[in-house]
Design an enzyme around this catalytic site. Structure first.
Site, short mmCIF file in Angstrom:
data_model
loop_
_atom_site.label_atom_id
_atom_site.label_comp_id
_atom_site.label_asym_id
_atom_site.label_seq_id
_atom_site.Cartn_x
_atom_site.Cartn_y
_atom_site.Cartn_z
N TYR A 65 0.87 -1.18 0.00
CA TYR A 65 0.00 0.00 0.00
C TYR A 65 0.91 1.23 0.00
O TYR A 65 1.57 1.54 0.99
CB TYR A 65 -0.91 0.03 1.23
CG TYR A 65 -1.92 -1.09 1.30
CD1 TYR A 65 -2.32 -1.79 0.16
CD2 TYR A 65 -2.50 -1.44 2.51
CE1 TYR A 65 -3.26 -2.80 0.23
CE2 TYR A 65 -3.45 -2.45 2.59
CZ TYR A 65 -3.82 -3.13 1.44
OH TYR A 65 -4.75 -4.14 1.52
N PHE A 214 -13.23 -4.95 1.77
CA PHE A 214 -14.28 -4.14 1.16
C PHE A 214 -15.62 -4.31 1.91
O PHE A 214 -16.68 -4.50 1.30
CB PHE A 214 -14.49 -4.49 -0.33
CG PHE A 214 -13.33 -4.13 -1.23
CD1 PHE A 214 -12.39 -3.19 -0.84
CD2 PHE A 214 -13.19 -4.72 -2.48
CE1 PHE A 214 -11.32 -2.85 -1.68
CE2 PHE A 214 -12.14 -4.38 -3.33
CZ PHE A 214 -11.20 -3.44 -2.93
N1 LIG Z 1 -6.88 -8.86 0.97
C1 LIG Z 1 -7.12 -8.02 -0.01
O1 LIG Z 1 -6.94 -8.35 -1.17
C2 LIG Z 1 -7.67 -6.66 0.31
C3 LIG Z 1 -8.23 -5.90 -0.72
C4 LIG Z 1 -8.73 -4.66 -0.38
C5 LIG Z 1 -8.70 -4.18 0.92
N2 LIG Z 1 -8.13 -4.94 1.89
C6 LIG Z 1 -8.13 -4.48 3.30
O2 LIG Z 1 -9.45 -4.24 3.69
C7 LIG Z 1 -9.56 -2.96 4.31
C8 LIG Z 1 -10.94 -2.40 4.05
O3 LIG Z 1 -11.14 -2.20 2.67
P1 LIG Z 1 -11.24 -0.75 2.00
O4 LIG Z 1 -10.74 0.29 2.92
O5 LIG Z 1 -10.62 -0.85 0.68
O6 LIG Z 1 -12.77 -0.62 1.74
P2 LIG Z 1 -14.04 -0.38 2.66
O7 LIG Z 1 -13.70 -0.46 4.10
O8 LIG Z 1 -15.11 -1.25 2.13
O9 LIG Z 1 -14.46 1.09 2.26
C9 LIG Z 1 -13.62 2.15 2.31
C10 LIG Z 1 -14.33 3.30 1.59
O10 LIG Z 1 -15.50 3.65 2.31
C11 LIG Z 1 -15.40 5.00 2.76
N3 LIG Z 1 -15.92 5.03 4.11
C12 LIG Z 1 -15.41 4.46 5.23
N4 LIG Z 1 -16.20 4.68 6.29
C13 LIG Z 1 -17.25 5.41 5.84
C14 LIG Z 1 -18.40 5.95 6.45
N5 LIG Z 1 -18.64 5.79 7.76
N6 LIG Z 1 -19.28 6.65 5.68
C15 LIG Z 1 -19.05 6.83 4.36
N7 LIG Z 1 -17.98 6.34 3.71
C16 LIG Z 1 -17.08 5.63 4.46
C17 LIG Z 1 -13.96 5.37 2.68
O11 LIG Z 1 -13.78 6.73 2.36
P3 LIG Z 1 -13.19 7.77 3.45
O12 LIG Z 1 -11.72 7.56 3.49
O13 LIG Z 1 -13.58 9.09 2.87
O14 LIG Z 1 -13.86 7.48 4.75
C18 LIG Z 1 -13.49 4.52 1.50
O15 LIG Z 1 -13.79 5.17 0.29
C19 LIG Z 1 -8.44 -2.15 3.66
O16 LIG Z 1 -8.07 -1.06 4.45
C20 LIG Z 1 -7.36 -3.19 3.53
O17 LIG Z 1 -6.62 -3.24 4.73
C21 LIG Z 1 -7.64 -6.18 1.61
#
Ligand SMILES: NC(=O)c1ccc[n+]([C@@H]2O[C@H](COP(=O)([O-])OP(=O)(O)OC[C@H]3O[C@@H](n4cnc5c(N)ncnc54)[C@H](OP(=O)(O)O)[C@@H]3O)[C@@H](O)[C@H]2O)c1
Length: 297
Positions: A65, A214
């Site tokens: 990342y 996600f």
């Molecule tokens: N193993 C894998 O292949 C893989 C792939 C992807 C991700 N991951 C891990 O999974 C974690 C979570 O996934 P992610 O961060 O990509 O996606 P997520 O948690 O599904 O969503 C993040 C998105 O939602 C928004 N968001 C968060 N809280 C919110 C709220 N209360 N209200 C409105 N919008 C909100 C964020 O924007 P803002 O920043 O504006 O809040 C961001 O755009 C990642 O941090 C990573 O560590 C792993």
């Protein structure tokens, strides 16, 4: 500031590690496209510190990342790390100069990935490493014996304490379990994307945590009239309903929602105490393509 509940906790099988079910995913802390520095480093530091002060003891990250950026922000914000904080990282990918995500499963890539994580997090060993398999979103079948064997060796050497798997199929999970102990699975799953329903139930029966990535839709945040209706009914935000739904879906689900916003972090942490009654759960059934999984009221 510590909250009274982060939705309870769950032990990693065969270990003394107990994770609060509400954790934090650090991917959003890098710059746009998970590339380079964040737009606001002070905000990124504040988010991490407030998450930990609020009781989050499970942070998901990876050295790819940024690359390197997210781990360096974690170190800058939280080092020396408080007792009990588990920083879970991932191996199995690297970034191209064009910002692409490239699989990196060779022995050399896995070993150098461990050392990148150790250096950038200032750690002597990695508490939990997920091997990332599959594509960007979905897993694809194929043997993972070779990379899992390398991780098992790194575990024997003491560089890795626990091994998990990400973007995998149940067949790959069973293959890996024959090689080494697997303590968790991290796959794509949320209220609108429920392909792993049977897998989650199988892992729950084995006492193995499932960590959906996600959880809020990732790069395409969840949008749904049913989610909006449920949120209006409960007088909360739709994203809080999405997180609470996951917590109620199965006790082995651990959350790592990602945000770069302190306001969103606070909203997400509050979802840990949100109970969705069955009449509102019924509203959400239509989102997952008519899935009929029996939710826990
Ligand atoms: N193993 C894998 O292949 C893989 C792939 C992807 C991700 N991951 C891990 O999974 C974690 C979570 O996934 P992610 O961060 O990509 O996606 P997520 O948690 O599904 O969503 C993040 C998105 O939602 C928004 N968001 C968060 N809280 C919110 C709220 N209360 N209200 C409105 N919008 C909100 C964020 O924007 P803002 O920043 O504006 O809040 C961001 O755009 C990642 O941090 C990573 O560590 C792993």
């Amino acid at each position: 500031m510590e909250q009274t509940s982060l939705a309870g906790s769950f032990a990693l099988p065969g270990t003394s590690i107990v994770l609060n079910r509400m954790g934090y995913g650090a991917m959003q802390l890098a710059g746009p496209g998970v590339w380079g520095s964040p737009r606001d480093i002070d905000a990124a530091i504040a988010v991490l510190r407030e998450a930990v002060e609020s009781g989050v003891n499970h942070i998901d990250t990876s050295d790819y990342y940024g690359p390197h950026v997210t781990n360096q922000i974690i170190k800058q914000s939280l080092y020396p790390y408080p007792n009990g904080l588990v920083i879970a990282t991932k191996l199995g990918a690297r970034r191209g100069v064009d910002k692409s995500w490239i699989p990196a499963h060779s022995r050399e890539e896995l070993i150098s990935g461990v050392h990148d994580n150790l250096r950038n997090l200032a750690l002597e060993h990695l508490a939990l490493v997920n091997l990332r398999v599959g594509g960007m979103l979905e897993p694809s079948e194929g043997s993972i014996e070779d990379p899992v064997t390398v991780l098992a060796e790194l575990k024997r050497q003491g560089l890795i304490r626990q091994i998990g798997l990400s973007n995998i199929t149940p067949t790959q999970f069973r293959e890996a379990q024959k090689i080494t102990e697997i303590v968790c699975v991290q796959n794509f799953y949320n209220v609108a994307h429920r392909n792993d329903d049977a897998f989650i139930d199988d892992l729950a029966a084995q006492g193995i945590p499932y960590v959906p990535f996600f959880p809020l839709g990732g790069f395409t945040p969840l949008q749904s009239t049913a989610l909006d209706a449920a949120a209006a009914e409960l007088q909360v935000k739709p994203m809080q309903v999405a997180l609470a739904w996951l917590l109620q879906r199965s006790p082995n689900i651990l959350l790592i929602p990602g945000t770069s916003s302190i306001g969103h972090l606070r909203e997400n942490l509050k979802a840990a105490t949100l109970q969705i009654p069955s009449r509102v759960l019924a509203l959400l059934e239509s989102i997952g393509g008519g899935h009929k999984h029996q939710q826990r009221p």
